[in-house]
Every structure is written in C-alpha cells, then in structure tokens.
Scaffold this active site. Structure first.
Site, PDB file in Angstrom:
ATOM      1  CD  GLU A  60       6.384  13.613  10.536  1.00  0.00           C
ATOM      2  OE1 GLU A  60       7.277  14.422  10.817  1.00  0.00           O
ATOM      3  OE2 GLU A  60       5.397  13.417  11.290  1.00  0.00           O
ATOM      4  CG  ASP A 105      -1.072   0.829  14.616  1.00  0.00           C
ATOM      5  OD1 ASP A 105      -0.149   0.503  13.840  1.00  0.00           O
ATOM      6  OD2 ASP A 105      -1.660   1.920  14.540  1.00  0.00           O
ATOM      7  CB  ILE A 145      -1.001  14.184  10.977  1.00  0.00           C
ATOM      8  CG1 ILE A 145      -2.446  13.831  10.662  1.00  0.00           C
ATOM      9  CG2 ILE A 145      -0.917  15.448  11.818  1.00  0.00           C
ATOM     10  CD1 ILE A 145      -3.292  13.548  11.902  1.00  0.00           C
ATOM     11  CD  GLU A 168      -0.052  -1.741  10.710  1.00  0.00           C
ATOM     12  OE1 GLU A 168       1.087  -2.175  10.522  1.00  0.00           O
ATOM     13  OE2 GLU A 168      -0.411  -0.619  10.295  1.00  0.00           O
ATOM     14  CE  LYS A 222       0.075   4.358  13.985  1.00  0.00           C
ATOM     15  NZ  LYS A 222      -1.239   4.155  13.367  1.00  0.00           N
ATOM     16  CB  THR A 225      -0.909  -0.003   1.255  1.00  0.00           C
ATOM     17  OG1 THR A 225      -1.703  -1.184   1.235  1.00  0.00           O
ATOM     18  CG2 THR A 225      -1.821   1.214   1.283  1.00  0.00           C
ATOM     19  CE  LYS A 250       2.079   1.056  12.411  1.00  0.00           C
ATOM     20  NZ  LYS A 250       1.280   1.587  11.321  1.00  0.00           N
TER      21      LYS A 250
HETATM   22  P1  NAP Z   1       1.676  -4.004   2.844  1.00  0.00           P
HETATM   23  O1  NAP Z   1       0.670  -3.425   1.940  1.00  0.00           O
HETATM   24  O2  NAP Z   1       1.391  -5.292   3.534  1.00  0.00           O
HETATM   25  O3  NAP Z   1       3.057  -4.136   2.027  1.00  0.00           O
HETATM   26  C1  NAP Z   1       4.181  -4.796   2.513  1.00  0.00           C
HETATM   27  C2  NAP Z   1       5.208  -4.937   1.398  1.00  0.00           C
HETATM   28  O4  NAP Z   1       6.366  -5.555   1.934  1.00  0.00           O
HETATM   29  C3  NAP Z   1       4.756  -5.794   0.210  1.00  0.00           C
HETATM   30  O5  NAP Z   1       5.231  -5.229  -0.988  1.00  0.00           O
HETATM   31  C4  NAP Z   1       5.449  -7.148   0.463  1.00  0.00           C
HETATM   32  O6  NAP Z   1       5.845  -7.821  -0.750  1.00  0.00           O
HETATM   33  C5  NAP Z   1       6.723  -6.707   1.176  1.00  0.00           C
HETATM   34  N1  NAP Z   1       7.173  -7.735   2.106  1.00  0.00           N
HETATM   35  C6  NAP Z   1       6.493  -8.234   3.169  1.00  0.00           C
HETATM   36  N2  NAP Z   1       7.263  -9.144   3.816  1.00  0.00           N
HETATM   37  C7  NAP Z   1       8.421  -9.201   3.121  1.00  0.00           C
HETATM   38  C8  NAP Z   1       9.623  -9.964   3.290  1.00  0.00           C
HETATM   39  N3  NAP Z   1       9.769 -10.857   4.283  1.00  0.00           N
HETATM   40  N4  NAP Z   1      10.625  -9.782   2.400  1.00  0.00           N
HETATM   41  C9  NAP Z   1      10.473  -8.900   1.389  1.00  0.00           C
HETATM   42  N5  NAP Z   1       9.385  -8.150   1.181  1.00  0.00           N
HETATM   43  C10 NAP Z   1       8.371  -8.302   2.052  1.00  0.00           C
HETATM   44  O7  NAP Z   1       2.043  -2.954   4.011  1.00  0.00           O
HETATM   45  P2  NAP Z   1       1.731  -1.387   4.042  1.00  0.00           P
HETATM   46  O8  NAP Z   1       0.323  -1.166   4.438  1.00  0.00           O
HETATM   47  O9  NAP Z   1       2.270  -0.751   2.821  1.00  0.00           O
HETATM   48  O10 NAP Z   1       2.601  -0.960   5.321  1.00  0.00           O
HETATM   49  C11 NAP Z   1       3.998  -0.791   5.236  1.00  0.00           C
HETATM   50  C12 NAP Z   1       4.495  -0.097   6.520  1.00  0.00           C
HETATM   51  O11 NAP Z   1       3.868   1.182   6.611  1.00  0.00           O
HETATM   52  C13 NAP Z   1       4.130  -0.812   7.822  1.00  0.00           C
HETATM   53  O12 NAP Z   1       5.166  -0.595   8.747  1.00  0.00           O
HETATM   54  C14 NAP Z   1       2.873  -0.089   8.290  1.00  0.00           C
HETATM   55  O13 NAP Z   1       2.690  -0.151   9.688  1.00  0.00           O
HETATM   56  C15 NAP Z   1       3.208   1.320   7.862  1.00  0.00           C
HETATM   57  N6  NAP Z   1       2.084   2.193   7.683  1.00  0.00           N
HETATM   58  C16 NAP Z   1       1.032   1.809   6.911  1.00  0.00           C
HETATM   59  C17 NAP Z   1      -0.034   2.668   6.704  1.00  0.00           C
HETATM   60  C18 NAP Z   1      -1.207   2.282   5.868  1.00  0.00           C
HETATM   61  O14 NAP Z   1      -2.183   3.055   5.820  1.00  0.00           O
HETATM   62  N7  NAP Z   1      -1.192   1.150   5.201  1.00  0.00           N
HETATM   63  C19 NAP Z   1      -0.015   3.923   7.317  1.00  0.00           C
HETATM   64  C20 NAP Z   1       1.086   4.305   8.114  1.00  0.00           C
HETATM   65  C21 NAP Z   1       2.130   3.428   8.284  1.00  0.00           C
HETATM   66  P3  NAP Z   1       4.766  -8.367  -1.817  1.00  0.00           P
HETATM   67  O15 NAP Z   1       4.192  -7.130  -2.461  1.00  0.00           O
HETATM   68  O16 NAP Z   1       5.548  -9.171  -2.759  1.00  0.00           O
HETATM   69  O17 NAP Z   1       3.758  -9.134  -1.022  1.00  0.00           O
HETATM   70  N1  HSE Z   2      -2.946   0.355  10.501  1.00  0.00           N
HETATM   71  C1  HSE Z   2      -2.619   1.706  10.804  1.00  0.00           C
HETATM   72  C2  HSE Z   2      -3.877   2.477  11.135  1.00  0.00           C
HETATM   73  C3  HSE Z   2      -1.923   2.335   9.641  1.00  0.00           C
HETATM   74  O1  HSE Z   2      -4.975   1.955  10.871  1.00  0.00           O
HETATM   75  O2  HSE Z   2      -3.777   3.579  11.665  1.00  0.00           O
HETATM   76  C4  HSE Z   2      -1.373   3.706   9.950  1.00  0.00           C
HETATM   77  O3  HSE Z   2      -0.299   3.614  10.839  1.00  0.00           O
END
Ligand code: NAP
Ligand code: HSE
Length: 426
Positions: A127, A199, A134, A188, A203, A11, A103
């Site tokens: 950040e 989570d 935000i 997540e 934070k 994502t 986080k």
């Molecule tokens: P996600 O959609 O689950 O994406 C995870 C990515 O990491 C995928 O591309 C996956 O590969 C890759 N991956 C997972 N395990 C792996 C491994 N062992 N080796 C290599 N690649 C691996 O996660 P996300 O929602 O983008 O979140 C990413 C981070 O941002 C997390 O720390 C989350 O807490 C943080 N975050 C997310 C949001 C949100 O709204 N989603 C907001 C703030 C912070 P594949 O594509 O091949 O499966």
């Molecule tokens: N899973 C988290 C949330 C993503 O819902 O707030 C942002 O850190």
C-alpha cells in the site's frame, strides 16, 4: 503473537517502529493478537538514531531476519533495487509474508514476487508504495472492483510537487527546493529518481496493473522529469490560466494503455491544480462510480508509516486467522502500451528567436506542413537581439509535433527551443 523482522530503520522504518510502539494495545485488539518487532536490519548499527530503541534489536546481518524461524512477517523499508529484491524474494521463499513500500520493486518485479508468494502460500502487500499515506492500492483492488477503470491522473511524487510548489509560490530555484525536500525526508536516497519522473512512473505502472489487470513493462513507459522547468514557464502558465504539475497519466485505450509521466499544464481551476507541497492526489474515472479524487500526504515519515502499518495489520490478521490473500493475480492480461508517437495532445512551446521580420511565418509554415495548428502565439517582452516566443498548439499527434521540432533546426533564426510542455485539459 506475530513476530516482525524490519529491514531498514530510516525515515519510514522509524515511523513504523514508533506507531507499533505507540498503538500496540489498539493494534492487538484489531488483529486478535499482539505484534512484536523481533529484529531490525540496518546498514550501520553504530549510527545515531532519532528514536529511543533497544539496541539488541538492531543487526547488520540479514540472516538474523530472513533465516529466523520465529519471524512471520518481513517489512522491507530499505528501498532501491538491490539488495532489497533478493531480501524480499528470500523472505517469500522462506514462507514469510512481506510488506514493502518499494515501488521500484513492485513495478519491475511484481509478477515474479506475487507468483513466489502464491507458491509459498504467503502474501505481499505494498500500500505504501504509491502515494504515501493515501489508501489507493486496496481501494483499487476492492472498493472500485465493480468498475471498469477508464483513466487515472495522478500527482504521485511528493518531492517534485513540493519543488514545483516552492518554484510557483516563491520563485525558488529547483536545487534549493530539492535540498529542503531531502531535509524533510520526502526524497529518495537517490533523488534523481524523483526529479527524472522515474518514481512517479513506477507508481502509475503499479496503479495501471491493478486497474486494468495487466502487465505494464516499465521500460516502455514514457517518462520526462522536471529538470527543464524554469520560473519563466511557470509564469507563462499562470498568465494562460494553468499551473505546471508533474502528472502521471494512464488511460485504457483500444490501442493499448496510454501511460506516461511528464510535466503538464493543467487548468488552474481543476482540483489537481490545488494539490500543493508534498501532498499527492489520484483523480480516476470508473464507469460506474464516475470521477473520484483521493488526496493526502504522499511522502514523509508518519503518512507513509500509516500505510505500512495498515498492511502489517492486514498481513497480521491473515497470519493469525490463517486466511489467504483472496485478491488473486493482478497480472492476468498484457494489453500493451500505446506508443507515445501516437498520443494526441496540445503543446506549449517556448522558443528563443532572432528578432527578424518573417521568422513567425517560417515557423508557421513548418508547423502547418506537419499538420500542427496553432491555438495561440505570444511574443513576450523584447530582449534584443533575441526574443522569446510562446506557441500553444491545438490537439495533434506527438509524431507530427516532434517532426516539426526536428525541422526547426533548419530555421536559422531559431536560437533555441527552450521548452516543450504538454497541455492536459483533463
Ligand atoms: P531511508 O531513510 O534512506 O532508510 C533506509 C534504511 O535502510 C536505513 O535504515 C538504512 O540503514 C537501511 N539500509 C539501506 N541500505 C541497506 C543495506 N544494504 N543493508 C541493510 N540496511 C540498509 O529510506 P526511506 O525514506 O525510509 O524509504 C524506505 C522505502 O520507503 C523506500 O522504498 C522508499 O521508496 C519508500 N517510501 C518512502 C517514502 C518517504 O517519504 N520517505 C514514502 C513512500 C515510500 P542505516 O539507517 O543504517 O543507514
Ligand atoms: N520520494 C517519494 C516522493 C517518496 O517524493 O513521493 C514517496 O514515495
């Protein structure tokens, strides 16, 4: 040219890739040199992706990023503890600056990671780890630096705020609203981290460390999630003039940091009560600035990528112009964490009791003996032979309330304690 290794293309990673493509000229002018994605680590190189991407950038071998001497900056967007922790540590050891949205890692391993970065003369930025789009980490470190921060209240989890909004506005069941939050990319990969309050706890621990320049041991933070919230609680809250939010609370006190995450009744006219859907907000008080509220999208592809790219720009400027991160060590002190048993709150209790004479007197006797005084008692519609009773207490130490609840087991007429929710007047 700053060369970037991206770990993860889910994502957030996809959002970061798109922004770097879309705004490449603009970013170049901000930094003084261009940004180039050199390699992207994914779990499955064959997976269908919803963006056009040059396939030669993708790799399943982490060495292609971490051991690549061309790469200056590693952007970790895998999430979770392992292997993300080892990857970030190795990147820093190899003299690469790091940007992360993780986080869990910052809350658990922040001191070690920052020590390693300082030893290697590189930086780690995070950040996006708190409140998605935000800006709060840099404002806390810089814009509010003249203040002694006294308290922080936050709605810091987009998934649970989205779920509570759907339950409140549409009477939707928790599980159905969670599926929608997952579809929208807010949750997540293991959504129990959202639902359980973990989570939001990571934070608020990060914000507290920065605000009070202290180590926060995440194991000592009191955490409750939204698992037990029922539509009935939301309806009663509304009747009483409150809404239910998953609240992250941090107060600097002489007995340590009062830090906790739990569902709370908050007054319907407080600004935090109007934070809906996946929006987040941070309501803080500094001794000079007074009350400040920051509001925006706390989760989702582009809001989160916005914060990640802001860090990439900052790290890019440092790498290009050779200036180090001047913000220093945020873990200077260990103020300790206040034990939850000593925290004072008023409480909402929803009980199911047998409809017999004298039951209220027995409940009042137990509460009174334990120094819990009642602000109101509501007996809801009769559902013989069991009736719901709602009690709201005045402010009382948590330990006295818990002692009373334990003694309720001796009252044969109490069928169930359906819910206990703290009331925060803010
Ligand atoms: P996600 O959609 O689950 O994406 C995870 C990515 O990491 C995928 O591309 C996956 O590969 C890759 N991956 C997972 N395990 C792996 C491994 N062992 N080796 C290599 N690649 C691996 O996660 P996300 O929602 O983008 O979140 C990413 C981070 O941002 C997390 O720390 C989350 O807490 C943080 N975050 C997310 C949001 C949100 O709204 N989603 C907001 C703030 C912070 P594949 O594509 O091949 O499966
Ligand atoms: N899973 C988290 C949330 C993503 O819902 O707030 C942002 O850190």
């Amino acid at each position: 040219m700053i060369k970037i290794g991206l770990l993860g293309l889910g994502t957030v990673g996809t959002g970061v890739y798109s922004i770097l493509e879309r705004h490449s000229e603009n970013l170049k002018s901000k930094i003084g040199t261009g940004l180039q994605i050199e390699k992207i680590l994914v779990r499955d190189i064959e997976k269908q992706r919803d963006i056009d991407i040059d396939g030669t950038l993708l790799t399943e071998k982490v060495e292609d990023v971490l051991e690549n001497p061309e790469i200056d900056l590693v952007v970790e967007l895998i999430g979770g503890e392992e292997p993300a922790y080892q990857y970030i540590l190795q990147a820093l050891k190899n003299g690469k600056s790091v940007v992360t949205a993780n986080k869990l890692l910052i809350a658990k391993y922040g001191p070690e990671l920052m020590k390693m970065a300082a030893e290697k003369g590189v930086s780690i930025y995070f950040e996006a780890s708190v409140a998605g789009g935000i800006p709060i980490i840099r404002p806390l470190r810089e814009s509010f630096a003249a203040n002694k921060i006294e308290r922080i209240f936050g709605i810091l989890n987009g998934t649970t705020n989205y779920i509570l909004t759907r339950m409140t506005k549409e009477g939707q069941e928790l599980d159905i609203a969670l599926k929608e939050a997952q579809r929208l990319g807010y949750a997540e990969s293991d959504p129990s981290s959202d639902i359980s309050g973990a989570d939001a706890a990571y934070k608020i621990a990060i914000l507290s460390s920065i605000a009070y320049e202290t180590v926060i041991d995440i194991e000592d933070v009191h955490i409750e999630g939204i698992e037990n919230i029922e539509i009935e609680d939301i309806e009663i809250a509304r009747e009483l003039g409150y809404v239910i939010k998953l609240l992250a609370i941090s107060k600097f006190t002489s007995k340590g940091v009062d830090i906790r995450v739990h569902p709370a009744f908050i007054p319907v006219n407080h600004p935090l009560a109007s934070v809906h859907d996946a929006y987040n907000a941070i309501y803080l008080h500094g001794d000079s600035v007074g009350d400040v509220m920051l509001y925006g999208q706390g989760a989702g592809r582009f809001p989160t990528a916005s914060a990640v790219v802001a860090d990439i720009i900052q790290a890019g400027k440092e790498i290009y112009h050779g200036s180090p991160d001047i913000n220093g060590n945020i873990y200077k002190n260990n103020h300790g964490i206040m034990d939850i048993s000593q925290v004072e709150n008023s409480f909402y209790l929803r009980l199911q009791v047998k409809d017999k004479p004298g039951v209220l007197a027995k409940i009042a006797e137990v509460l009174g003996r334990n120094q819990v005084s009642l602000a109101s008692v509501i007996q809801k519609h009769r559902q013989n032979p069991v009736v719901p009773i709602v009690l709201v207490t005045h402010q009382v130490k948590e330990e006295y309330l818990q002692k009373s609840i334990a003694e309720f087991k001796n009252i044969e007429e109490i069928v169930a304690v359906k819910n206990i929710i703290r009331v925060e007047e803010l």
